[in-house]
Motif scaffolding. Structure first.
Motif, PDB file in Angstrom:
ATOM      1  N   MET A  54       0.853  -1.205   0.000  1.00 16.49           N
ATOM      2  CA  MET A  54       0.000   0.000   0.000  1.00 16.49           C
ATOM      3  C   MET A  54       0.883   1.247   0.000  1.00 16.49           C
ATOM      4  SD  MET A  54      -2.922   1.071   2.750  1.00 16.49           S
ATOM      5  CE  MET A  54      -3.812   2.602   2.577  1.00 16.49           C
ATOM      6  N   THR A  55       0.571   2.168  -0.907  1.00 13.78           N
ATOM      7  CA  THR A  55       1.368   3.393  -1.015  1.00 13.78           C
ATOM      8  C   THR A  55       1.079   4.319   0.158  1.00 13.78           C
ATOM      9  OG1 THR A  55       1.286   3.235  -3.420  1.00 13.78           O
ATOM     10  CG2 THR A  55       1.930   5.349  -2.466  1.00 13.78           C
ATOM     11  N   LYS A  56       2.164   4.802   0.793  1.00 15.53           N
ATOM     12  CA  LYS A  56       1.996   5.717   1.917  1.00 15.53           C
ATOM     13  C   LYS A  56       1.738   7.132   1.399  1.00 15.53           C
ATOM     14  CE  LYS A  56       4.916   3.132   5.127  1.00 15.53           C
ATOM     15  NZ  LYS A  56       6.107   3.145   5.998  1.00 15.53           N
ATOM     16  N   PRO A  57       0.902   7.896   2.083  1.00 13.61           N
ATOM     17  CA  PRO A  57       0.583   9.259   1.616  1.00 13.61           C
ATOM     18  C   PRO A  57       1.773  10.201   1.768  1.00 13.61           C
ATOM     19  CG  PRO A  57      -0.365   8.877   3.787  1.00 13.61           C
ATOM     20  CD  PRO A  57       0.182   7.545   3.326  1.00 13.61           C
ATOM     21  N   ASN A  58       1.889  11.127   0.818  1.00 16.38           N
ATOM     22  CA  ASN A  58       2.911  12.173   0.908  1.00 16.38           C
ATOM     23  C   ASN A  58       2.388  13.347   1.733  1.00 16.38           C
ATOM     24  OD1 ASN A  58       4.839  10.861  -0.738  1.00 16.38           O
ATOM     25  ND2 ASN A  58       3.719  11.502  -2.580  1.00 16.38           N
ATOM     26  N   LEU A  59       3.269  13.919   2.519  1.00 13.81           N
ATOM     27  CA  LEU A  59       2.893  15.064   3.344  1.00 13.81           C
ATOM     28  C   LEU A  59       3.304  16.342   2.622  1.00 13.81           C
ATOM     29  CD1 LEU A  59       3.926  13.734   6.881  1.00 13.81           C
ATOM     30  CD2 LEU A  59       1.636  13.898   5.895  1.00 13.81           C
ATOM     31  N   ASP A  60       2.342  16.968   1.988  1.00 16.71           N
ATOM     32  CA  ASP A  60       2.561  18.204   1.234  1.00 16.71           C
ATOM     33  C   ASP A  60       2.886  19.335   2.214  1.00 16.71           C
ATOM     34  OD1 ASP A  60       2.355  20.548  -0.205  1.00 16.71           O
ATOM     35  OD2 ASP A  60       0.686  19.849  -1.427  1.00 16.71           O
ATOM     36  N   PRO A  61       4.061  19.997   2.070  1.00 12.70           N
ATOM     37  CA  PRO A  61       4.413  21.090   2.982  1.00 12.70           C
ATOM     38  C   PRO A  61       3.368  22.195   3.033  1.00 12.70           C
ATOM     39  CG  PRO A  61       6.326  20.429   1.721  1.00 12.70           C
ATOM     40  CD  PRO A  61       5.149  19.695   1.143  1.00 12.70           C
ATOM     41  N   ASP A  62       2.683  22.446   1.919  1.00 15.18           N
ATOM     42  CA  ASP A  62       1.666  23.505   1.902  1.00 15.18           C
ATOM     43  C   ASP A  62       0.485  23.126   2.800  1.00 15.18           C
ATOM     44  OD1 ASP A  62       1.061  26.093   0.902  1.00 15.18           O
ATOM     45  OD2 ASP A  62      -0.529  25.198  -0.314  1.00 15.18           O
ATOM     46  N   LEU A  63       0.129  21.856   2.794  1.00 12.06           N
ATOM     47  CA  LEU A  63      -0.947  21.392   3.674  1.00 12.06           C
ATOM     48  C   LEU A  63      -0.485  21.411   5.134  1.00 12.06           C
ATOM     49  CD1 LEU A  63      -2.377  18.362   1.654  1.00 12.06           C
ATOM     50  CD2 LEU A  63      -3.045  20.777   1.559  1.00 12.06           C
ATOM     51  N   LEU A  64       0.780  21.038   5.354  1.00  9.19           N
ATOM     52  CA  LEU A  64       1.313  21.055   6.723  1.00  9.19           C
ATOM     53  C   LEU A  64       1.384  22.482   7.264  1.00  9.19           C
ATOM     54  CD1 LEU A  64       4.209  18.444   6.480  1.00  9.19           C
ATOM     55  CD2 LEU A  64       1.938  18.149   7.505  1.00  9.19           C
ATOM     56  N   LEU A  65       1.677  23.442   6.396  1.00 12.86           N
ATOM     57  CA  LEU A  65       1.725  24.838   6.819  1.00 12.86           C
ATOM     58  C   LEU A  65       0.360  25.285   7.326  1.00 12.86           C
ATOM     59  CD1 LEU A  65       3.535  27.373   6.970  1.00 12.86           C
ATOM     60  CD2 LEU A  65       2.736  27.956   4.678  1.00 12.86           C
ATOM     61  N   ALA A  66      -0.693  24.905   6.618  1.00  9.93           N
ATOM     62  CA  ALA A  66      -2.054  25.250   7.061  1.00  9.93           C
ATOM     63  C   ALA A  66      -2.374  24.550   8.374  1.00  9.93           C
ATOM     64  CB  ALA A  66      -3.063  24.857   5.983  1.00  9.93           C
ATOM     65  N   PHE A  67      -1.978  23.278   8.486  1.00 11.14           N
ATOM     66  CA  PHE A  67      -2.224  22.515   9.714  1.00 11.14           C
ATOM     67  C   PHE A  67      -1.545  23.166  10.923  1.00 11.14           C
ATOM     68  CE2 PHE A  67      -0.217  19.248  12.475  1.00 11.14           C
ATOM     69  CZ  PHE A  67      -1.342  18.890  13.204  1.00 11.14           C
ATOM     70  N   VAL A  68      -0.275  23.542  10.788  1.00 13.36           N
ATOM     71  CA  VAL A  68       0.463  24.162  11.900  1.00 13.36           C
ATOM     72  C   VAL A  68      -0.153  25.514  12.262  1.00 13.36           C
ATOM     73  CG1 VAL A  68       2.677  25.157  12.592  1.00 13.36           C
ATOM     74  CG2 VAL A  68       2.606  22.931  11.433  1.00 13.36           C
ATOM     75  N   ALA A  69      -0.593  26.277  11.261  1.00 11.86           N
ATOM     76  CA  ALA A  69      -1.205  27.585  11.529  1.00 11.86           C
ATOM     77  C   ALA A  69      -2.487  27.429  12.339  1.00 11.86           C
ATOM     78  CB  ALA A  69      -1.493  28.314  10.217  1.00 11.86           C
ATOM     79  N   VAL A  70      -3.325  26.467  11.974  1.00 11.59           N
ATOM     80  CA  VAL A  70      -4.568  26.240  12.730  1.00 11.59           C
ATOM     81  C   VAL A  70      -4.237  25.733  14.133  1.00 11.59           C
ATOM     82  CG1 VAL A  70      -6.707  24.917  12.850  1.00 11.59           C
ATOM     83  CG2 VAL A  70      -5.913  25.793  10.646  1.00 11.59           C
ATOM     84  N   ALA A  71      -3.246  24.840  14.239  1.00 12.08           N
ATOM     85  CA  ALA A  71      -2.865  24.303  15.545  1.00 12.08           C
ATOM     86  C   ALA A  71      -2.326  25.404  16.451  1.00 12.08           C
ATOM     87  CB  ALA A  71      -1.809  23.206  15.370  1.00 12.08           C
ATOM     88  N   ASP A  72      -1.568  26.325  15.911  1.00  9.40           N
ATOM     89  CA  ASP A  72      -0.989  27.401  16.716  1.00  9.40           C
ATOM     90  C   ASP A  72      -2.041  28.411  17.157  1.00  9.40           C
ATOM     91  OD1 ASP A  72       1.524  26.325  16.600  1.00  9.40           O
ATOM     92  OD2 ASP A  72       2.231  27.614  14.965  1.00  9.40           O
ATOM     93  N   HIS A  73      -2.965  28.731  16.262  1.00  4.60           N
ATOM     94  CA  HIS A  73      -3.947  29.775  16.550  1.00  4.60           C
ATOM     95  C   HIS A  73      -5.263  29.239  17.107  1.00  4.60           C
ATOM     96  CE1 HIS A  73      -1.627  33.072  14.766  1.00  4.60           C
ATOM     97  NE2 HIS A  73      -1.243  32.199  13.845  1.00  4.60           N
TER      98      HIS A  73
END
Length: 300
Positions: free
Chosen positions: A1-20
């Protein structure tokens, strides 16, 4: 099974929501719409197969999966930024004019320049060696960077390392027993020359100036052949020379501070070289101290 790639642009949005703890505040920080941020979080959750936030009307809190991801997300974003920045730095171009003492220009700086130029092939370094007392005053005019020697505690610029001045001579000739003591020194203006003469006069030790040269190699060669004693830095002592001390009838000499001086309008290329030299020479100081500590343990 192919593992998902973690797109930095998506991670940036995730960290912003987590921080705020807010999609609205995260969207403002990222200069995006709230719906765009929500879509990015949904895409990331779909890829991972896990909900990253517990959403209520009042709060947006990290889920257990979100808490587990947050640290990795920060690391990925940091490494991404460093990689992009490093690649951009490799494109920096320019000429950097460096002034440095003879011994550092021979023993210390060449290896640092080799590693620097391997990382920044478009930067060209022009190095001049010699007496550094007057070099800092010519920053901007003749030099972009200067590595200069000053009396201990009295140098301006950025402190890099402290060097102990020591007497040295041939490993096989007892030159220090001669009267008057033959001395090989550098021309007037050299700090070591002044310290040597002042120390010998204060100790009332008869001496004669046997050799004078601008050339570090020539002065060291004369000393190595047993024709005179000279003064060198303990940290750059050539293997063919022997250190002399008060047990050999030579007075103790002062220590010197090695400092980095920068031109006020330093270019990006010059700033990169300054950082590399400062780091390399400071690390060399730590290595010398560690080696001396290990040697003292062995002796004890």
């Amino acid at each position: 099974m192919t593992k998902p790639n973690l797109d930095p642009d998506l991670l940036l949005a995730f960290v912003a929501v987590a921080d705020h703890r807010s999609f609205t505040r995260a969207a403002i920080m990222l200069n995006r719409t709230q719906s765009a941020v929500s879509m990015q979080i949904k895409r990331l959750e779909d890829r991972l197969g896990a909900e990253l936030f517990n959403r209520t009307k009042a709060n947006v809190d990290l889920s257990a999966a979100g808490e587990g991801l947050l640290g990795y997300a920060r690391q990925i974003l940091t490494l991404n930024e460093e990689a992009v920045g490093k690649l951009a730095e490799r494109k920096v171009e320019g000429v950097v004019r460096l002034g440095v003492m003879d011994d550092y220009g021979t023993c210390v700086v060449p290896a640092l320049l080799a590693s620097f130029l391997a990382g920044y092939p478009r930067i060209h370094v022009e190095m001049e060696t010699g007496l550094t007392a007057s070099m800092p005053a010519r920053l901007g005019e003749a030099y972009d960077l200067v590595i200069a020697m000053h009396p201990e505690g009295r140098g301006d610029g950025e402190f890099l390392r402290r060097e102990q001045a020591v007497w040295a001579t041939s490993a096989s000739h007892p030159v220090e027993q001669q009267e008057p003591l033959p001395v090989a020194l550098y021309p007037q203006g050299c700090l070591f020359r002044k310290w040597a003469i002042d120390a010998l006069d204060a100790a009332r030790r008869p001496w004669r100036l046997a050799f004078v040269s601008h050339s570090l190699a020539a002065v060291e060669a004369v000393a190595a052949l047993g024709l005179a004693v000279t003064v060198v830095k303990a940290g750059t002592l050539p293997p063919r020379l022997r250190v002399l001390s008060d047990h050999d009838g030579l007075p103790r000499l002062p220590a010197a501070d090695i400092c980095l001086h920068r031109a006020t309008d330093l270019s990006p290329a010059g700033a990169l070289l300054a950082h590399h030299l400062r780091t390399g020479i400071s690390n060399r100081r730590d290595e010398v101290l560690s080696r001396r500590a290990r040697d003292s343990v062995r002796v004890a």
